[in-house]
Design a protein around this motif. Structure first.
Motif, PDB file in Angstrom:
ATOM      1  N   ASN A 268      -1.351  11.678  25.736  1.00  0.00           N
ATOM      2  CA  ASN A 268      -2.063  12.342  26.830  1.00  0.00           C
ATOM      3  C   ASN A 268      -3.217  13.219  26.366  1.00  0.00           C
ATOM      4  O   ASN A 268      -3.332  14.379  26.742  1.00  0.00           O
ATOM      5  CB  ASN A 268      -1.088  13.175  27.671  1.00  0.00           C
ATOM      6  N   GLY A 269      -4.068  12.697  25.522  1.00  0.00           N
ATOM      7  CA  GLY A 269      -5.261  13.413  25.110  1.00  0.00           C
ATOM      8  C   GLY A 269      -5.029  14.561  24.147  1.00  0.00           C
ATOM      9  O   GLY A 269      -5.890  15.425  24.004  1.00  0.00           O
ATOM     10  N   GLN A 270      -3.883  14.603  23.508  1.00  0.00           N
ATOM     11  CA  GLN A 270      -3.635  15.663  22.526  1.00  0.00           C
ATOM     12  C   GLN A 270      -4.650  15.554  21.396  1.00  0.00           C
ATOM     13  O   GLN A 270      -5.004  14.464  20.960  1.00  0.00           O
ATOM     14  CB  GLN A 270      -2.231  15.545  21.930  1.00  0.00           C
ATOM     15  N   ALA A 271      -5.063  16.699  20.911  1.00  0.00           N
ATOM     16  CA  ALA A 271      -6.003  16.721  19.789  1.00  0.00           C
ATOM     17  C   ALA A 271      -5.269  16.279  18.518  1.00  0.00           C
ATOM     18  O   ALA A 271      -4.069  16.522  18.378  1.00  0.00           O
ATOM     19  CB  ALA A 271      -6.558  18.123  19.597  1.00  0.00           C
ATOM     20  N   PRO A 272      -5.983  15.639  17.605  1.00  0.00           N
ATOM     21  CA  PRO A 272      -5.340  15.249  16.343  1.00  0.00           C
ATOM     22  C   PRO A 272      -4.983  16.477  15.517  1.00  0.00           C
ATOM     23  O   PRO A 272      -5.546  17.553  15.708  1.00  0.00           O
ATOM     24  CB  PRO A 272      -6.396  14.402  15.641  1.00  0.00           C
TER      25      PRO A 272
END
Length: 84
Positions: free
Chosen positions: A68-72
């Motif tokens: 869900n669009g989590q940052a790396p």
């Protein structure tokens, strides 16, 4: 130990002689080392291909979509190619 008569183009043989001198080994040792390394790489590549063949692309994409669009994580982001 087996023997195999190998025909090598002159330019490759000259490069092998130079490399063997640089490594301080015989040409035979150098060539056996290169053959072993090449076979090892081939075996590793085939093992990766076999393992990839068992994978399920739909499941892999589902895992990625679940983020869900989590940052790396730090250091795992894509390089900025605009800076090149």
């Amino acid at each position: 130990m087996s023997q195999y008569p190998l025909r090598v183009p002159d330019y490759l043989m000259e490069q092998a002689r130079t490399a063997a001198e640089e490594e301080n080994v015989s040409i035979n040792q150098l060539l056996v080392s290169f053959i072993a390394e090449g076979i090892g790489q081939r075996k590793a590549w085939r093992a990766l291909q076999k393992r990839a063949g068992r994978g399920d692309p739909k499941k892999a994409l589902a895992i990625l979509e679940s983020l869900n669009g989590q940052a790396p994580e730090p250091g795992d982001d894509m390089p900025d190619i605009s800076k090149r």
